[in-house]
Design a protein around this motif. Structure first.
Motif, PDB file in Angstrom:
ATOM      1  N   LYS A  63       0.811  -1.228   0.000  1.00 27.66           N
ATOM      2  CA  LYS A  63       0.000   0.000   0.000  1.00 27.66           C
ATOM      3  C   LYS A  63       0.840   1.272   0.000  1.00 27.66           C
ATOM      4  CE  LYS A  63      -3.826  -2.286   2.372  1.00 27.66           C
ATOM      5  NZ  LYS A  63      -4.695  -2.304   3.597  1.00 27.66           N
ATOM      6  N   LYS A  64       2.151   1.121   0.159  1.00 26.67           N
ATOM      7  CA  LYS A  64       3.091   2.242   0.120  1.00 26.67           C
ATOM      8  C   LYS A  64       2.756   3.316   1.152  1.00 26.67           C
ATOM      9  CE  LYS A  64       4.416   1.713  -4.749  1.00 26.67           C
ATOM     10  NZ  LYS A  64       3.597   0.505  -4.996  1.00 26.67           N
ATOM     11  N   HIS A  65       2.524   2.864   2.384  1.00 17.71           N
ATOM     12  CA  HIS A  65       2.323   3.847   3.451  1.00 17.71           C
ATOM     13  C   HIS A  65       2.933   3.352   4.759  1.00 17.71           C
ATOM     14  CE1 HIS A  65      -1.823   1.781   4.117  1.00 17.71           C
ATOM     15  NE2 HIS A  65      -0.968   1.301   4.992  1.00 17.71           N
ATOM     16  N   TYR A  66       3.157   4.312   5.662  1.00 20.09           N
ATOM     17  CA  TYR A  66       3.709   4.028   6.987  1.00 20.09           C
ATOM     18  C   TYR A  66       2.584   3.924   8.001  1.00 20.09           C
ATOM     19  CZ  TYR A  66       8.321   5.331   5.162  1.00 20.09           C
ATOM     20  OH  TYR A  66       9.495   5.394   4.443  1.00 20.09           O
ATOM     21  N   MET A  67       2.862   3.186   9.084  1.00 24.97           N
ATOM     22  CA  MET A  67       1.919   3.074  10.196  1.00 24.97           C
ATOM     23  C   MET A  67       2.672   3.247  11.508  1.00 24.97           C
ATOM     24  SD  MET A  67      -0.400  -0.207   8.954  1.00 24.97           S
ATOM     25  CE  MET A  67       1.035  -1.247   8.708  1.00 24.97           C
ATOM     26  N   LEU A  68       1.996   3.866  12.483  1.00 28.42           N
ATOM     27  CA  LEU A  68       2.546   3.984  13.825  1.00 28.42           C
ATOM     28  C   LEU A  68       2.035   2.810  14.654  1.00 28.42           C
ATOM     29  CD1 LEU A  68       2.264   7.804  14.637  1.00 28.42           C
ATOM     30  CD2 LEU A  68       4.198   6.524  13.684  1.00 28.42           C
ATOM     31  N   HIS A  69       2.983   2.033  15.176  1.00 30.90           N
ATOM     32  CA  HIS A  69       2.633   0.823  15.911  1.00 30.90           C
ATOM     33  C   HIS A  69       2.969   0.988  17.388  1.00 30.90           C
ATOM     34  CE1 HIS A  69       1.978  -3.475  16.538  1.00 30.90           C
ATOM     35  NE2 HIS A  69       3.114  -3.510  17.226  1.00 30.90           N
ATOM     36  N   LEU A  70       1.998   0.651  18.261  1.00 29.89           N
ATOM     37  CA  LEU A  70       2.201   0.706  19.715  1.00 29.89           C
ATOM     38  C   LEU A  70       2.737  -0.633  20.204  1.00 29.89           C
ATOM     39  CD1 LEU A  70      -1.145   2.506  20.676  1.00 29.89           C
ATOM     40  CD2 LEU A  70       1.143   3.508  20.609  1.00 29.89           C
ATOM     41  N   PRO A  94      -0.531   9.869   6.962  1.00 33.77           N
ATOM     42  CA  PRO A  94      -0.870  10.477   5.664  1.00 33.77           C
ATOM     43  C   PRO A  94       0.369  10.666   4.784  1.00 33.77           C
ATOM     44  CG  PRO A  94      -2.029  11.600   7.428  1.00 33.77           C
ATOM     45  CD  PRO A  94      -1.056  10.652   8.089  1.00 33.77           C
ATOM     46  N   SER A  95       0.189  10.577   3.485  1.00 34.74           N
ATOM     47  CA  SER A  95       1.307  10.534   2.545  1.00 34.74           C
ATOM     48  C   SER A  95       2.043  11.862   2.408  1.00 34.74           C
ATOM     49  CB  SER A  95       0.812  10.095   1.160  1.00 34.74           C
ATOM     50  OG  SER A  95      -0.145  11.028   0.670  1.00 34.74           O
ATOM     51  N   HIS A  96       1.469  12.957   2.963  1.00 24.27           N
ATOM     52  CA  HIS A  96       2.141  14.251   2.836  1.00 24.27           C
ATOM     53  C   HIS A  96       2.973  14.597   4.070  1.00 24.27           C
ATOM     54  CE1 HIS A  96      -1.600  15.182   4.984  1.00 24.27           C
ATOM     55  NE2 HIS A  96      -0.944  16.191   5.533  1.00 24.27           N
ATOM     56  N   PHE A  97       2.974  13.730   5.084  1.00 17.45           N
ATOM     57  CA  PHE A  97       3.720  14.013   6.309  1.00 17.45           C
ATOM     58  C   PHE A  97       5.235  13.851   6.069  1.00 17.45           C
ATOM     59  CE2 PHE A  97       0.752  13.479  10.203  1.00 17.45           C
ATOM     60  CZ  PHE A  97      -0.257  14.175   9.562  1.00 17.45           C
ATOM     61  N   LEU A  98       5.999  14.861   6.448  1.00 15.78           N
ATOM     62  CA  LEU A  98       7.457  14.731   6.466  1.00 15.78           C
ATOM     63  C   LEU A  98       7.904  13.962   7.697  1.00 15.78           C
ATOM     64  CD1 LEU A  98      10.349  15.483   5.510  1.00 15.78           C
ATOM     65  CD2 LEU A  98      10.104  17.624   6.778  1.00 15.78           C
ATOM     66  N   GLY A  99       7.170  14.133   8.808  1.00 13.49           N
ATOM     67  CA  GLY A  99       7.497  13.445  10.047  1.00 13.49           C
ATOM     68  C   GLY A  99       6.468  13.740  11.114  1.00 13.49           C
ATOM     69  N   VAL A 100       6.642  13.113  12.277  1.00 15.23           N
ATOM     70  CA  VAL A 100       5.752  13.354  13.410  1.00 15.23           C
ATOM     71  C   VAL A 100       6.572  13.382  14.696  1.00 15.23           C
ATOM     72  CG1 VAL A 100       3.678  12.308  12.393  1.00 15.23           C
ATOM     73  CG2 VAL A 100       5.279  10.882  13.708  1.00 15.23           C
ATOM     74  N   ILE A 101       6.052  14.124  15.671  1.00 12.90           N
ATOM     75  CA  ILE A 101       6.506  14.022  17.054  1.00 12.90           C
ATOM     76  C   ILE A 101       5.393  13.319  17.820  1.00 12.90           C
ATOM     77  CG2 ILE A 101       7.087  15.307  19.149  1.00 12.90           C
ATOM     78  CD1 ILE A 101       8.191  17.521  17.392  1.00 12.90           C
ATOM     79  N   VAL A 102       5.725  12.272  18.547  1.00 12.66           N
ATOM     80  CA  VAL A 102       4.720  11.528  19.295  1.00 12.66           C
ATOM     81  C   VAL A 102       4.999  11.661  20.787  1.00 12.66           C
ATOM     82  CG1 VAL A 102       4.340   9.891  17.430  1.00 12.66           C
ATOM     83  CG2 VAL A 102       5.997   9.355  19.212  1.00 12.66           C
ATOM     84  N   GLU A 103       3.919  11.611  21.560  1.00  9.77           N
ATOM     85  CA  GLU A 103       4.033  11.649  23.027  1.00  9.77           C
ATOM     86  C   GLU A 103       3.061  10.649  23.630  1.00  9.77           C
ATOM     87  OE1 GLU A 103       4.123  15.436  25.416  1.00  9.77           O
ATOM     88  OE2 GLU A 103       2.231  14.597  26.207  1.00  9.77           O
ATOM     89  N   CYS A 104       3.556   9.824  24.541  1.00 10.26           N
ATOM     90  CA  CYS A 104       2.709   8.886  25.271  1.00 10.26           C
ATOM     91  C   CYS A 104       2.657   9.322  26.729  1.00 10.26           C
ATOM     92  CB  CYS A 104       3.251   7.461  25.164  1.00 10.26           C
ATOM     93  SG  CYS A 104       3.263   6.815  23.468  1.00 10.26           S
ATOM     94  N   VAL A 132      10.189   8.735   4.565  1.00 11.45           N
ATOM     95  CA  VAL A 132      10.497   8.840   3.139  1.00 11.45           C
ATOM     96  C   VAL A 132       9.244   8.388   2.403  1.00 11.45           C
ATOM     97  CG1 VAL A 132      11.890   7.900   1.258  1.00 11.45           C
ATOM     98  CG2 VAL A 132      12.979   8.506   3.426  1.00 11.45           C
ATOM     99  N   GLN A 133       8.424   9.341   1.998  1.00  8.89           N
ATOM    100  CA  GLN A 133       7.153   9.026   1.356  1.00  8.89           C
ATOM    101  C   GLN A 133       7.359   8.676  -0.114  1.00  8.89           C
ATOM    102  OE1 GLN A 133       4.563   8.653   3.074  1.00  8.89           O
ATOM    103  NE2 GLN A 133       4.433  10.131   4.764  1.00  8.89           N
ATOM    104  N   HIS A 134       6.540   7.724  -0.584  1.00  9.66           N
ATOM    105  CA  HIS A 134       6.644   7.306  -1.984  1.00  9.66           C
ATOM    106  C   HIS A 134       6.323   8.496  -2.882  1.00  9.66           C
ATOM    107  CE1 HIS A 134       6.882   4.084  -4.995  1.00  9.66           C
ATOM    108  NE2 HIS A 134       6.001   4.810  -5.662  1.00  9.66           N
TER     109      HIS A 134
END
Length: 564
Positions: free
Chosen positions: A112-119, A173-183, A201-203
Motif C-alpha cells: 500500500k506504500k504507506h507508513y503506520m505507527l505501531h504501539l 498520511p502521505s504528505h507528512f514529512l514526520g511526526v513528534i509523538v508523546e505517550c 520517506v514518502q513514496h
C-alpha cells in the motif's frame, strides 16, 4: 685608486663568506634537531636521498610506503598515525541517549506504500507497569517552502491546534514529512512516559513507475556519506572498524586527495557545483535569500536525468548552507530533512556533547540522518529500485573534537552493515569523504598538522557490475590513488556517472577549467601542487617556507584550487 677599490672588494667578500659560514652552521644544527623529531614521529624520509629515488633508487611499491604522492612537482610525505609522538587521544566516554525500549515504532506497508505507527504493548506492560492506562498523540511536521518556514509553521500550529490521539497501526498520511509523538497517562496527562520523533520517506507521486524501473536497473545510484573534519590519518587512527570496512574489494582510497578551501562550505561547493568561491560569489551573495536557489548543484543535474535526490545534515545550527547564510528558499532536493531536524531540535529534550546537540530526544542527532538514508535505501534500492543521488553529512561527533571518531566508529559501521544487507553495495556507487582534517586542537597544533588539516579522507566504492562494465574506471582509480586530486576532480567524476548514460547532457553554464580532470579518468603524474588561490598568498607562502624548514629536503604543498 684602483688598488684601494680592489682591496676593499676583497675585504667585503671575506666578510660575506664568513657570514655564510656562520649561517650554514646554524641551519645545520637546527636541521639535526628537526631530523630527530621526524624520526620519532614520522617515517624517516628525510634520511632518503631524493635524487636517488627519482633516478630509480626505490621501486614504486617502496616509494608509496614513504609518500602519499611523489613526483618532481609534488611530494606528500606519508605520516604513520600510530607511531609514538602524536598527542595521546584517548576516546571520550560513549554516551547512549536512552536505555528505554520504544513505546512507538514505525511499520511500512510495501503493497500500500504507506507508513503506520505501531504501539509496542508488550514492552509497555513490561517496562511501564507502574503507570496506569496511557494514550499516545502525534503532531505533524510538514515540509516548509523554505528552511525557516517549517520552524515558524510549527510554532503557529502549536498555538492553534492540539496534538491528536492515534490508535494502533494508525496510517500516516502521505504528505507528512514526520511526526513528534508523546505517550502519557490518561489520568494525568502531565505524566509523560515517552516522547519520540520519526521522519518518513514518502513514496513519490506522479512518477512513471515503468521508466523508474528501467532507470533503476541501468543507472547507478550514488550515495555520498560525509564525516566532518576527518583526515585520512585520523580516520585510520580513530575509526578502525569503519576503516577496515572500506578496505574490502571494490573500494578505492584516494591518498592524494586534498582540500581546496579552509572550511566546509568552499570544499562542498567545489564538489557539488565545480566552482571556486570567487566564481560562486561573483554570481550572488549567499547571505541574501534566493542566492543558493539560483546556483546549479549536482543534484539538479541528476534530477534532470530522472534521479530522485536527497540531502540530510545532522546539525541544523551550523549546517553547511545555513550557518551565517540564508539557506534555500525552496527545498533543493526531493527528500530534504532539514525542516524536520529544525523542529525536533526545538521540541524534544536535547543533550550537548562534543560541543553540539549530541542527543535529540531518544536518539543521537547523527542517527536521524542515517535512519533517513536507510529508509531511502530500503524504498529505492532494495524494494522498488529507482536511481537516487543523496548526500548525508554528519558533524555532531567530529566537528569540534578529533577524538569523536572513536565514539562514532561502531555506530557508523553498524549502518554500513545494514546498508550492505539491503543490497546497497551490489547496486550503487558509494563515496565516503570529508571536507578537511582537524583545523584546531591537538592534531592541528602538532607539527604534522599542516598535513592533517589539508588531507581529508576520500574512499570510492564501485559495485561489481559497474567494475565489469567500466574496467577503465577501475584502472584509473588504481593509478589515481597516489596522484594529486582535488574536490574539482571529484565533481567531474560524479558528473561522469551521468555522462556515461547521457553523453549529450547539458550542464547549463559549463565551467571552464583547464587544470581539472575527472577522478574516474587517469590523472597526470606530474601535477603541480602549489596552486594556492583561495588564501592570502603571503600567509600561505610563509607557511610553506616554515614547513619546508621542518621537512628538510621534502616540500609539502596542497592543491588548494585550480587555475581560474
Amino acid at each position: 685608486m684602483i688598488r684601494y677599490n680592489g682591496r676593499k672588494l676583497i675585504y667585503l667578500c671575506m666578510g660575506v663568506m664568513g657570514l655564510i659560514f656562520l649561517l650554514v652552521n646554524h641551519v645545520t644544527n637546527d636541521s639535526r634537531e628537526v631530523d630527530k623529531a621526524w624520526q620519532i614521529e614520522i617515517d624517516p624520509i628525510t634520511r632518503m636521498n631524493i635524487s636517488n629515488v627519482q633516478a630509480g633508487g626505490l621501486d614504486q611499491r617502496e616509494l608509496y610506503k614513504k609518500f602519499f604522492v611523489f613526483s618532481s612537482k609534488c611530494k606528500m610525505p606519508k605520516v604513520n598515525p600510530f607511531v609514538e609522538g602524536f598527542p595521546e587521544l584517548k576516546p571520550l566516554k560513549f554516551k547512549a541517549c536512552t536505555d528505554e525500549p520504544s513505546l512507538v515504532s514505525v511499520i511500512y506497508d510495501l503493497a500500500k506504500k504507506h507508513y503506520m505507527l505501531h504501539l509496542n504493548m508488550e514492552k509497555s506492560l513490561k517496562n511501564f507497569a507502574n503507570y496506569s492506562a496511557f494514550g499516545c498523540t502525534y503532531f505533524e511536521i510538514v515540509p516548509g517552502a523554505a528552511d525557516i518556514e517549517a520552524y515558524l509553521l510549527l510554532f503557529f500550529l502549536c498555538s492553534v491546534k492540539a496534538p491528536e490521539y492515534f490508535h494502533q497501526d494508525w496510517v500516516v498520511p502521505s504528505h507528512f514529512l514526520g511526526v513528534i509523538v508523546e505517550c502519557h497517562e490518561m489520568a494525568n496527562k502531565s505524566r509523560v512516559l515517552q516522547r519520540d520523533a520519526f521522519a518518513f520517506v514518502q513514496h513519490p507521486k506522479n512518477r512513471n513507475e515503468a521508466n523508474d524501473a528501467l532507470r533503476g536497473a541501468q543507472y547507478p545510484s550514488v550515495f555520498l556519506f560525509g564525516i566532518d573534519s576527518m583526515s585520512r590519518m585520523n580516520f585510520r587512527r580513530s575509526m578502525p572498524l569503519t576503516s577496515k570496512f572500506v578496505r574490502q574489494k571494490g573500494w578505492f582510497e584516494m591518498e592524494g586527495f586534498n582540500k581546496v578551501g579552509d572550511n566546509t562550505l568552499p570544499n562542498l561547493m567545489a564538489i557539488l557545483t565545480g566552482r571556486t568561491p570567487r566564481q560562486w560569489q561573483s554570481l550572488c551573495d549567499v547571505r541574501k535569500p534566493g542566492c543558493l536557489d539560483s546556483l546549479h548543484f549536482l543534484w539538479h543535474h541528476f534530477h534532470n536525468v530522472g534521479y530522485l535526490t536527497a540531502y540530510a545534515e545532522d546539525l541544523s545550527s551550523i549546517s553547511t548552507f545555513n550557518y551565517l547564510k540564508m539557506g534555500f528558499k525552496r527545498p533543493p532536493v526531493d527528500f530534504y530533512l532539514r525542516p524536520f531536524l529544525m523542529v525536533i531540535g526545538q521540541f524534544l529534550q536535547t543533550v550537548e556533547y562534543f560541543g553540539f546537540k549530541y542527543c535529540v530526544g531518544r536518539r543521537h542527532s547523527f542517527s536521524y540522518v542515517f535512519d533517513y538514508a536507510k529508509q531511502l535505501i530500503e524504498r529505492f534500492v532494495f524494494e522498488q529500485p529507482k536511481p537516487l543521488f543523496g548526500l548525508f553529512w554528519t558533524s555532531s561527533f567530529t566537528h569540534d573534537d578529533c577524538r569523536g571518531g572513536a565514539n562514532l566508529d561502531g555506530l557508523f559501521l553498524s549502518y554500513m552493515e545494514q546498508f550492505k544487507d539491503y543490497g546497497l553495495f551490489e547496486k550503487s556507487v558509494v563515496i565516503l569523504l570529508s571536507d578537511h582534517g582537524s583545523r584546531n586542537g591537538a592534531l592541528a597544533e602538532h607539527y604534522t598538522g599542516f598535513l592533517e588539516e589539508r588531507q581529508p579522507m576520500l574512499h570510492i566504492y564501485l559495485p561489481p557490475w559497474y567494475r565489469k562494465l567500466y574496467p577503465s574506471v577501475v584502472e584509473a582509480l588504481n593509478l589515481n590513488r597516489n596522484r594529486l586530486s582535488s574536490n574539482y576532480d571529484l565533481y567531474l567524476g560524479l558528473r561522469n556517472f551521468i555522462e556515461q548514460t547521457h553523453p549529450r547532457m547539458d550542464y547549463f553554464r559549463n565551467i571552464k577549467c583547464d587544470q581539472c580532470l575527472s577522478i574516474l579518468k587517469v590523472l597526470p603524474f606530474n601535477r603541480f601542487c602549489q596552486r594556492l588561490q583561495l588564501f592570502d598568498l603571503e600567509f600561505v607562502e610563509q607557511k610553506l617556507i616554515n614547513e619546508e624548514n621542518i621537512y628538510g629536503q621534502v616540500k609539502t604543498y596542497s592543491l588548494y584550487s585550480r587555475t581560474q
